[in-house]
Design an enzyme around this catalytic site. Sequence first.
Site, PDB file in Angstrom:
ATOM      1  N   TYR A 159      -7.116 -10.792  -3.415  1.00 29.34           N
ATOM      2  CA  TYR A 159      -6.984  -9.926  -2.404  1.00 29.34           C
ATOM      3  C   TYR A 159      -8.000 -10.698  -1.036  1.00 29.34           C
ATOM      4  O   TYR A 159      -7.900 -10.446  -0.027  1.00 29.34           O
ATOM      5  CB  TYR A 159      -7.275  -8.640  -2.485  1.00 29.34           C
ATOM      6  CG  TYR A 159      -6.586  -7.583  -1.564  1.00 29.34           C
ATOM      7  CD1 TYR A 159      -5.596  -7.384  -1.150  1.00 29.34           C
ATOM      8  CD2 TYR A 159      -7.626  -6.925  -0.850  1.00 29.34           C
ATOM      9  CE1 TYR A 159      -4.968  -6.603  -0.297  1.00 29.34           C
ATOM     10  CE2 TYR A 159      -7.211  -5.872   0.216  1.00 29.34           C
ATOM     11  CZ  TYR A 159      -5.976  -5.716   0.399  1.00 29.34           C
ATOM     12  OH  TYR A 159      -5.595  -4.901   1.512  1.00 29.34           O
ATOM     13  N   LYS A 166     -10.716  -5.404   5.094  1.00 28.64           N
ATOM     14  CA  LYS A 166     -10.393  -4.052   5.034  1.00 28.64           C
ATOM     15  C   LYS A 166     -11.674  -3.128   4.870  1.00 28.64           C
ATOM     16  O   LYS A 166     -12.045  -2.196   5.282  1.00 28.64           O
ATOM     17  CB  LYS A 166      -9.674  -3.571   3.692  1.00 28.64           C
ATOM     18  CG  LYS A 166      -8.279  -3.964   3.758  1.00 28.64           C
ATOM     19  CD  LYS A 166      -7.358  -3.222   4.779  1.00 28.64           C
ATOM     20  CE  LYS A 166      -5.974  -3.581   4.709  1.00 28.64           C
ATOM     21  NZ  LYS A 166      -4.912  -3.128   5.651  1.00 28.64           N
TER      22      LYS A 166
HETATM   23  P1  NAD Z   1       4.391  -4.245   6.079  1.00 30.28           P
HETATM   24  O1  NAD Z   1       4.794  -5.690   5.961  1.00 30.28           O
HETATM   25  O2  NAD Z   1       5.651  -3.335   6.011  1.00 30.28           O
HETATM   26  O3  NAD Z   1       3.391  -3.805   7.322  1.00 30.28           O
HETATM   27  C1  NAD Z   1       2.884  -4.605   7.984  1.00 30.28           C
HETATM   28  C2  NAD Z   1       2.964  -4.633   9.398  1.00 30.28           C
HETATM   29  O4  NAD Z   1       2.163  -5.280  10.367  1.00 30.28           O
HETATM   30  C3  NAD Z   1       4.325  -5.444   9.696  1.00 30.28           C
HETATM   31  O5  NAD Z   1       5.102  -4.242  10.560  1.00 30.28           O
HETATM   32  C4  NAD Z   1       4.002  -6.561  10.723  1.00 30.28           C
HETATM   33  O6  NAD Z   1       5.080  -6.685  11.489  1.00 30.28           O
HETATM   34  C5  NAD Z   1       2.811  -5.943  11.197  1.00 30.28           C
HETATM   35  N1  NAD Z   1       1.872  -7.125  11.836  1.00 30.28           N
HETATM   36  C6  NAD Z   1       1.497  -8.280  11.452  1.00 30.28           C
HETATM   37  N2  NAD Z   1       0.745  -8.983  12.439  1.00 30.28           N
HETATM   38  C7  NAD Z   1       1.169  -8.485  13.553  1.00 30.28           C
HETATM   39  C8  NAD Z   1       0.752  -8.797  15.047  1.00 30.28           C
HETATM   40  N3  NAD Z   1       0.165  -9.806  15.285  1.00 30.28           N
HETATM   41  N4  NAD Z   1       1.146  -7.932  15.675  1.00 30.28           N
HETATM   42  C9  NAD Z   1       1.851  -6.732  15.457  1.00 30.28           C
HETATM   43  N5  NAD Z   1       2.054  -6.250  14.201  1.00 30.28           N
HETATM   44  C10 NAD Z   1       1.755  -7.551  13.177  1.00 30.28           C
HETATM   45  O7  NAD Z   1       3.529  -4.078   5.096  1.00 30.28           O
HETATM   46  P2  NAD Z   1       2.594  -2.572   4.516  1.00 30.28           P
HETATM   47  O8  NAD Z   1       2.360  -2.770   3.273  1.00 30.28           O
HETATM   48  O9  NAD Z   1       3.418  -1.317   4.826  1.00 30.28           O
HETATM   49  O10 NAD Z   1       1.355  -2.813   5.388  1.00 30.28           O
HETATM   50  C11 NAD Z   1       1.001  -1.564   6.300  1.00 30.28           C
HETATM   51  C12 NAD Z   1      -0.624  -1.290   6.282  1.00 30.28           C
HETATM   52  O11 NAD Z   1      -0.786  -0.981   4.907  1.00 30.28           O
HETATM   53  C13 NAD Z   1      -1.213  -2.739   6.185  1.00 30.28           C
HETATM   54  O12 NAD Z   1      -2.467  -2.440   7.016  1.00 30.28           O
HETATM   55  C14 NAD Z   1      -1.785  -2.996   4.960  1.00 30.28           C
HETATM   56  O13 NAD Z   1      -2.847  -3.651   4.665  1.00 30.28           O
HETATM   57  C15 NAD Z   1      -1.899  -1.624   4.290  1.00 30.28           C
HETATM   58  N6  NAD Z   1      -1.774  -1.353   2.915  1.00 30.28           N
HETATM   59  C16 NAD Z   1      -0.738  -1.649   2.016  1.00 30.28           C
HETATM   60  C17 NAD Z   1      -0.648  -1.662   0.868  1.00 30.28           C
HETATM   61  C18 NAD Z   1       0.437  -2.104  -0.101  1.00 30.28           C
HETATM   62  O14 NAD Z   1       0.134  -2.221  -1.125  1.00 30.28           O
HETATM   63  N7  NAD Z   1       1.718  -2.310   0.379  1.00 30.28           N
HETATM   64  C19 NAD Z   1      -1.804  -0.802   0.067  1.00 30.28           C
HETATM   65  C20 NAD Z   1      -2.712  -0.292   0.921  1.00 30.28           C
HETATM   66  C21 NAD Z   1      -2.850  -0.731   2.168  1.00 30.28           C
END
Ligand code: NAD
Length: 268
Positions: A159, A166
Amino acid sequence: MEPLLSLKGKTALIFGVANDRSIAWGIAQELHRAGCTVGFSYAGEALGKRVAPLAQSINSTFVEPCDVADDAQIERLFGQWKEKFGSLDILIHAVAFADRNDLKDFFYTTNRQGFHLAMDISVYSLVAMARCAVPLMEGRNGSILTLSYYGAEKVVKRYNIMGVAKSALEASMRYLASDLGPMGIRVNAISAGPIKTLAASGIGEFRSMLKHHEKSSPLRRNVSQEEVGKSALYLCSDLASAVTGEVVHVDCGYNIMSTPPPNEPEGE
Ligand code: NAD
């Protein structure tokens, strides 16, 4: 009197829907179900084609692009929101990005550029968005929510820079909560368990991470987008009117365990 969980008459601006597996989409659906008017901002034209039909399916009329690495684009986006709605009640920050090469092997190999990139898009964007949201939330008991992961607290292999980002995101959330509390604006984070999304696919050996969480969590399963959405609904509603500066774990309890459960056969 409206029930405490109703978001009728409220508006939410959601950053981070890439497709129907996005955590932000799980949140959008729950907010919509509670009566909230939801609008979306997405990263670029390619994603716009995916986000537009999703937005349409919940009668959303605000779907605008914004690269959160660019302050001018963020300011323009909030300007467009102000023109259309005049005010804002809920801001969802579900955006993160790091170079794929920095999400495998070791943390110590992260170069300056990769470090800055991850911090800029995954952390600073929250501060920039909050700054634009404040004048729109004035007098409305606004709520800002961001998404974090356990890698902020403990070392999670591969990670790497995203764990450091984070940690900074959670600290930023607390500082924002302190600054904005006197204005009645609450700021919180959900630390979600691993979910198979586009962003997650960039993390090395994500599938083994899912298996490990499933095996080690007290609930012996992984969390769903919908479950994160429901917790987001709670945090953004009046049910959480005294909750701010919190990291709420929505991870089937994974974070309370010190080690995986002993002597359990695979799949149990
Ligand atoms: P996801 O890929 O669906 O969402 C990530 C989003 O970030 C995308 O829509 C992408 O377009 C956007 N993004 C990236 N760079 C960007 C930029 N320059 N401008 C505008 N938007 C931008 O994946 P997700 O897993 O739904 O992620 C959403 C959040 O949840 C993130 O912060 C991620 O770290 C967090 N998260 C995810 C998990 C997991 O296991 N999927 C667990 C805990 C936290």
